[in-house]
Design an enzyme around this catalytic site. Structure first.
Site, PDB file in Angstrom:
ATOM      1  N   SER A  94     -25.150 -65.797  -6.453  1.00 57.81           N
ATOM      2  CA  SER A  94     -26.080 -65.171  -5.622  1.00 57.81           C
ATOM      3  C   SER A  94     -27.381 -65.901  -5.347  1.00 57.81           C
ATOM      4  O   SER A  94     -28.308 -65.921  -4.504  1.00 57.81           O
ATOM      5  CB  SER A  94     -26.434 -63.675  -5.976  1.00 57.81           C
ATOM      6  OG  SER A  94     -27.095 -63.691  -7.486  1.00 57.81           O
ATOM      7  N   LYS A 106     -31.279 -63.317  -1.080  1.00 58.60           N
ATOM      8  CA  LYS A 106     -32.428 -62.151  -0.456  1.00 58.60           C
ATOM      9  C   LYS A 106     -32.856 -62.681   0.963  1.00 58.60           C
ATOM     10  O   LYS A 106     -33.493 -61.855   1.817  1.00 58.60           O
ATOM     11  CB  LYS A 106     -33.569 -62.259  -1.508  1.00 58.60           C
ATOM     12  CG  LYS A 106     -33.154 -61.386  -2.568  1.00 58.60           C
ATOM     13  CD  LYS A 106     -34.368 -60.761  -3.444  1.00 58.60           C
ATOM     14  CE  LYS A 106     -34.106 -60.044  -4.605  1.00 58.60           C
ATOM     15  NZ  LYS A 106     -33.162 -60.655  -5.758  1.00 58.60           N
ATOM     16  N   GLU A 149     -42.406 -54.576  -1.862  1.00 59.13           N
ATOM     17  CA  GLU A 149     -42.780 -54.512  -3.304  1.00 59.13           C
ATOM     18  C   GLU A 149     -42.055 -55.479  -4.164  1.00 59.13           C
ATOM     19  O   GLU A 149     -40.939 -55.953  -3.561  1.00 59.13           O
ATOM     20  CB  GLU A 149     -42.400 -52.949  -3.904  1.00 59.13           C
ATOM     21  CG  GLU A 149     -41.003 -52.969  -4.223  1.00 59.13           C
ATOM     22  CD  GLU A 149     -40.162 -53.123  -3.025  1.00 59.13           C
ATOM     23  OE1 GLU A 149     -40.548 -52.962  -2.025  1.00 59.13           O
ATOM     24  OE2 GLU A 149     -38.848 -53.182  -3.250  1.00 59.13           O
TER      25      GLU A 149
HETATM   26  C1  LIG Z   1     -32.580 -60.274  -6.676  1.00 58.52           C
HETATM   27  C2  LIG Z   1     -31.597 -60.969  -7.190  1.00 58.52           C
HETATM   28  C3  LIG Z   1     -30.380 -60.287  -7.398  1.00 58.52           C
HETATM   29  C4  LIG Z   1     -30.129 -58.719  -7.562  1.00 58.52           C
HETATM   30  O1  LIG Z   1     -30.097 -58.043  -6.294  1.00 58.52           O
HETATM   31  P1  LIG Z   1     -28.916 -57.539  -5.549  1.00 58.52           P
HETATM   32  O2  LIG Z   1     -29.915 -56.633  -4.574  1.00 58.52           O
HETATM   33  O3  LIG Z   1     -28.308 -56.605  -6.416  1.00 58.52           O
HETATM   34  O4  LIG Z   1     -28.364 -58.535  -5.052  1.00 58.52           O
HETATM   35  C5  LIG Z   1     -29.206 -60.893  -7.917  1.00 58.52           C
HETATM   36  N1  LIG Z   1     -29.167 -62.044  -7.821  1.00 58.52           N
HETATM   37  C6  LIG Z   1     -30.402 -62.967  -7.555  1.00 58.52           C
HETATM   38  C7  LIG Z   1     -30.277 -64.176  -7.505  1.00 58.52           C
HETATM   39  C8  LIG Z   1     -31.332 -62.590  -6.885  1.00 58.52           C
HETATM   40  O5  LIG Z   1     -32.661 -62.972  -6.799  1.00 58.52           O
END
Ligand SMILES: *Cc1c(COP(=O)(O)O)cnc(C)c1O
Length: 416
Positions: free
Chosen positions: A383, A94, A116
């Site tokens: 992610s 993010k 938000e």
């Molecule tokens: C917020 C988040 C997501 C989901 O958001 P995307 O916009 O689909 O990437 C996925 N993994 C993590 C670690 C997050 O914090």
């Protein structure tokens, strides 16, 4: 298949039937201003240089592409590589987008950023860049979410953000979105609305995608270095869709590479038990864009559930809805149970604690790897890292010691 290139700046932000800009008239000038500023920044070498420098020196990019040798050996199938987004500042992808939009907002002369947040991860990334770049910052968050996500609220406040509780509706994410939009309309002059995923009205889905595409670009050079060729499969989890599109987008031109997006199957595919928009969503317009949403026949939003807060959302980015409609990306879902199993497996085999969101991608990546032979290569996007999820994971794994730890903390605090 050949994926036709779309230039969303020429289609009003439409990807096939999806996307666009369905907002109150008063917001149009602000979205136009943002679009103009972004197109200008994109052409400006100093913008790119600043973005890249902050990603590198502040957030630790490039994040590693790690060959998961133990996991690969255990599964006896395709080679598994993990893109380690969790190793960046704030522990997830993010931050890439938050940094990009902060630099853009600064160039636009904005003094204040708002966002938000549901689970609080995007609020945290926004509060972080606000502290770094010197913006005033207000985060809108449903009161229910504030109660559930105290650790993130704590850090946002420490970072200097004002966290405003939203007490309308179900007091969760969609109510926070409405409140943030209301606030933005009143403060357009000095405020940038920092959207956290490839969602909302044009130009946000394109801007966020472009900032996140650093993930896929890095993977291309890293896998070439490691294997001398590109991978066969890419797997990523899909909440709003930003980490997945960030990985996929630079690869869309390579027709042979298969891509799999994994959404939240929750505890079953009946209403209220999941966030599987591709499996169960209907086309519609909510929150400013056309896409697939979990809604009833009258267009009312349905409740959603996922063990991963970041995937627990009714809508999905319009470009994903498009890639699904043309069959370019295959969207599947992983259940909470599969997610916890894959999380445990990665921790034990590789010593990596993934975020619950990322463990969705792992679950389906692992399933796929087992079916493929050893000369295939899969890249899974991790992610985020899982330390943020300790409360949820300990609860989901039913850890008894954790409960007594929390109790003793409460007792200690009450004595003070
Ligand atoms: C917020 C988040 C997501 C989901 O958001 P995307 O916009 O689909 O990437 C996925 N993994 C993590 C670690 C997050 O914090």
């Amino acid at each position: 298949m050949i994926t036709k290139k779309i230039n969303p700046f020429k289609t009003g932000g439409h990807f096939g039937n999806f996307g666009g800009r369905y907002v109150p008239e008063m917001l149009i000038p602000a979205l136009d201003e943002l679009e103009k500023a972004y197109i200008k920044a994109k052409k400006d070498k100093s913008f790119k240089a600043e973005f890249e420098s902050v990603l590198k020196t502040y957030s630790g990019r490039p994040t590693p592409l790690y060959f998961a040798a133990n996991l690969t050996k255990q599964l006896k199938g395709a080679k598994i590589y993990l893109k380690q987004e969790g190793l960046g500042q704030t522990g997830s992808h993010k931050i890439n987008n938050a940094i990009g939009q902060a630099i853009l907002a600064k160039r636009m002369g904005k003094k204040r950023v708002i966002a938000e947040t549901g689970a609080g991860q995007h609020g945290l990334a926004t509060a972080t860049v606000a502290a770094k770049f010197g913006f005033e910052c207000e985060i809108f968050m449903g009161l229910t979410d504030i109660r559930r996500q105290r650790p993130n609220v704590f850090w946002m406040e420490q970072l200097g953000a004002k966290v405003t509780p939203v007490t309308t509706g179900s007091m969760t994410l969609k109510d926070a979105v409405n409140e943030a939009i209301r606030n933005w309309i009143e403060t357009l002059e000095n405020t940038h609305f920092l959207i956290g995923s490839v969602l909302s009205a044009h130009p946000y889905p394109v801007i966020v995608r472009d900032f996140q595409s650093v993930i896929g670009r890095e993977v291309i050079s890293q896998i070439k270095q490691a294997e001398g060729r590109l991978p066969d499969y890419l797997v990523a989890c899909v909440g709003g869709g930003s980490n997945s599109i960030g990985l996929f987008h630079p690869f869309l031109q390579y027709d042979k590479i298969r891509m799999i997006g994994v959404e939240a199957g929750g505890i079953g595919l009946s209403p209220g038990k999941h966030a599987a928009r591709f499996a169960k969503g209907r086309e519609g317009v909510i929150e400013g864009y056309r896409s697939l949403f979990l809604q009833d026949g009258d267009g009312r939003s349905l409740e959603t559930h996922s063990v991963a807060a970041g995937l627990d959302y009714i809508g999905v980015g319009p470009e994903h809805a498009y890639l699904n409609s043309i069959g370019r990306v295959n969207y599947v879902n992983a259940s909470d149970a599969e997610v916890l199993e894959s999380l445990r497996l990665l921790i034990k085999t590789e010593g990596i604690i993934p975020a619950l969101e990322s463990a969705h991608a792992l679950a389906k990546g692992i399933e796929l790897a087992k079916k493929l032979n050893k000369n295939k290569i899969i890249v899974i996007n991790v992610s985020g890292r899982g330390d943020k999820d300790i409360f949820l994971i300990a609860e989901a794994l039913n850890d008894k010691e954790w409960v007594s730890f929390l109790k003793s903390k409460v007792e200690e605090a009450e004595k003070k």
